[in-house]
Design a protein around this motif. Sequence first.
Motif, PDB file in Angstrom:
ATOM      1  N   UNK A   1       0.844  -1.189   0.000  1.00 22.43           N
ATOM      2  CA  UNK A   1       0.000   0.000   0.000  1.00 22.43           C
ATOM      3  C   UNK A   1       0.880   1.241   0.000  1.00 22.43           C
ATOM      4  N   UNK A   2       0.660   2.104  -0.972  1.00 20.17           N
ATOM      5  CA  UNK A   2       1.474   3.310  -1.145  1.00 20.17           C
ATOM      6  C   UNK A   2       0.588   4.540  -1.026  1.00 20.17           C
ATOM      7  N   UNK A   3       0.888   5.378  -0.041  1.00 19.61           N
ATOM      8  CA  UNK A   3       0.097   6.580   0.201  1.00 19.61           C
ATOM      9  C   UNK A   3       0.797   7.776  -0.435  1.00 19.61           C
ATOM     10  N   UNK A   4       0.240   8.280  -1.526  1.00 16.35           N
ATOM     11  CA  UNK A   4       0.777   9.446  -2.248  1.00 16.35           C
ATOM     12  C   UNK A   4       2.262   9.258  -2.596  1.00 16.35           C
ATOM     13  N   UNK A   5       2.617   8.209  -3.334  1.00 16.57           N
ATOM     14  CA  UNK A   5       4.038   7.939  -3.599  1.00 16.57           C
ATOM     15  C   UNK A   5       4.744   9.021  -4.408  1.00 16.57           C
ATOM     16  N   UNK A   6       3.998   9.865  -5.134  1.00 19.11           N
ATOM     17  CA  UNK A   6       4.653  10.900  -5.950  1.00 19.11           C
ATOM     18  C   UNK A   6       4.387  12.307  -5.432  1.00 19.11           C
ATOM     19  N   UNK A   7       3.823  12.435  -4.238  1.00 18.64           N
ATOM     20  CA  UNK A   7       3.496  13.756  -3.697  1.00 18.64           C
ATOM     21  C   UNK A   7       4.743  14.627  -3.596  1.00 18.64           C
ATOM     22  N   UNK A   8       4.659  15.852  -4.106  1.00 21.15           N
ATOM     23  CA  UNK A   8       5.753  16.803  -3.999  1.00 21.15           C
ATOM     24  C   UNK A   8       6.886  16.606  -4.973  1.00 21.15           C
ATOM     25  N   UNK A   9       6.737  15.688  -5.920  1.00 22.71           N
ATOM     26  CA  UNK A   9       7.821  15.386  -6.853  1.00 22.71           C
ATOM     27  C   UNK A   9       7.728  16.227  -8.122  1.00 22.71           C
ATOM     28  N   UNK A  10       8.892  16.470  -8.723  1.00 23.09           N
ATOM     29  CA  UNK A  10       8.947  17.035 -10.049  1.00 23.09           C
ATOM     30  C   UNK A  10       8.657  15.962 -11.081  1.00 23.09           C
ATOM     31  N   UNK A  11       8.465  16.377 -12.326  1.00 25.15           N
ATOM     32  CA  UNK A  11       8.059  15.447 -13.384  1.00 25.15           C
ATOM     33  C   UNK A  11       9.041  14.299 -13.558  1.00 25.15           C
ATOM     34  N   UNK A  12      10.334  14.583 -13.505  1.00 28.49           N
ATOM     35  CA  UNK A  12      11.335  13.534 -13.709  1.00 28.49           C
ATOM     36  C   UNK A  12      11.240  12.474 -12.621  1.00 28.49           C
ATOM     37  N   UNK A  13      11.080  12.921 -11.368  1.00 32.40           N
ATOM     38  CA  UNK A  13      10.950  11.973 -10.270  1.00 32.40           C
ATOM     39  C   UNK A  13       9.631  11.210 -10.345  1.00 32.40           C
ATOM     40  N   UNK A  14       8.570  11.872 -10.807  1.00 30.33           N
ATOM     41  CA  UNK A  14       7.276  11.203 -10.954  1.00 30.33           C
ATOM     42  C   UNK A  14       7.391  10.049 -11.938  1.00 30.33           C
ATOM     43  N   UNK A  15       7.980  10.299 -13.091  1.00 31.71           N
ATOM     44  CA  UNK A  15       8.105   9.239 -14.097  1.00 31.71           C
ATOM     45  C   UNK A  15       9.011   8.112 -13.604  1.00 31.71           C
ATOM     46  N   UNK A  16      10.039   8.466 -12.853  1.00 30.80           N
ATOM     47  CA  UNK A  16      10.934   7.449 -12.292  1.00 30.80           C
ATOM     48  C   UNK A  16      10.176   6.598 -11.268  1.00 30.80           C
ATOM     49  N   UNK A  17       9.318   7.234 -10.483  1.00 28.95           N
ATOM     50  CA  UNK A  17       8.557   6.500  -9.473  1.00 28.95           C
ATOM     51  C   UNK A  17       7.500   5.612 -10.112  1.00 28.95           C
ATOM     52  N   UNK A  18       6.883   6.072 -11.199  1.00 30.93           N
ATOM     53  CA  UNK A  18       5.944   5.224 -11.934  1.00 30.93           C
ATOM     54  C   UNK A  18       6.638   3.930 -12.366  1.00 30.93           C
ATOM     55  N   UNK A  19       7.826   4.060 -12.925  1.00 30.19           N
ATOM     56  CA  UNK A  19       8.579   2.876 -13.356  1.00 30.19           C
ATOM     57  C   UNK A  19       8.923   1.989 -12.163  1.00 30.19           C
ATOM     58  N   UNK A  20       9.259   2.615 -11.047  1.00 32.42           N
ATOM     59  CA  UNK A  20       9.611   1.866  -9.840  1.00 32.42           C
ATOM     60  C   UNK A  20       8.417   1.083  -9.301  1.00 32.42           C
ATOM     61  N   UNK A  21       7.242   1.701  -9.273  1.00 38.00           N
ATOM     62  CA  UNK A  21       6.043   1.014  -8.782  1.00 38.00           C
ATOM     63  C   UNK A  21       5.671  -0.135  -9.715  1.00 38.00           C
ATOM     64  N   UNK A  22       5.803   0.077 -11.014  1.00 36.19           N
ATOM     65  CA  UNK A  22       5.537  -1.017 -11.956  1.00 36.19           C
ATOM     66  C   UNK A  22       6.451  -2.200 -11.680  1.00 36.19           C
ATOM     67  N   UNK A  23       7.716  -1.921 -11.421  1.00 33.95           N
ATOM     68  CA  UNK A  23       8.678  -2.975 -11.124  1.00 33.95           C
ATOM     69  C   UNK A  23       8.336  -3.663  -9.814  1.00 33.95           C
TER      70      UNK A  23
END
Length: 274
Positions: A192-214
């Motif tokens: 369970x991930x609560x707001x995993x991309x909160x406060x991130x810039x676009x580059x970090x958001x896309x990196x986190x999307x890839x991380x969650x997929x993995x």
Amino acid sequence: MTTGASTSATATSPTSPGSVSTPSTILRTVDLTKDFRGFTAVNAVSLDVAEGTIHALVGPNGAGKTTLFNLLTGFLTPTSGQILLRGDDISGRQPEEIAHLGVARSFQITSLFEQMTLLEHLELALASPTGLGYKFWTSRKSLGRFKQRGMELLAEVGLADRSGVTAGSLAYGQKRALEISLALANDPALLLLDEPTAGMGLEDVDRTIALVKKASVGRTVVFVDHNMHVVGSLADQVTVLQSGEVLAEGTYDDVRNDERVITAYLGESGGEHG
């Protein structure tokens, strides 16, 4: 806009309490309710989460998303209703009990030890089920047995080269990545991930999307996020909450075109922001 749902479904009403869950349901709530001195934060929420999927919870501020997360992970006790994990009632159990059943959670606000190194964080997380993680006088030699696995987890989130630096020296996006690695330390079946991309810039958001997929490979993920790009990129199923109740449910495309959702949540933003 990116659409990330890998399975198609028609928007549906929430699961009725009398219905029978399919064998693939890992998490189910039945009429789950939480009252705070007359204010109902979560109101009769019935939810099915299919095993092996990524399930998003979205809704405006005050919709009850974080309260629901706190109920699912034992940080709050339901006023009424049930929480079923693989058919077993876990309603009202303590967070550590739920964690031992294979449920892990990250929080919206980072909660790291600023002066500890990344590897030390992972070693403690890996040691916690053995009891060593609670003994702060435990020698480095005792924790050393967890070093290899700790380094593997750091590598999974792209932080292996920072293993010896302190958490306080990390950029915000790296701290969130570290927290995800900590949540994965004991190989949970349900993350369970609560707001995993909160406060991130676009580059970090896309990196986190890839991380969650993995991180979702071989497990189930339930997450809350206001960023609809993140929801569209990740979610197989989306549940929309409003005023503590389920407003709509279905694939990302289903809910983003639902007039009730557009009115209550997306408004004039057209679905780009929460």
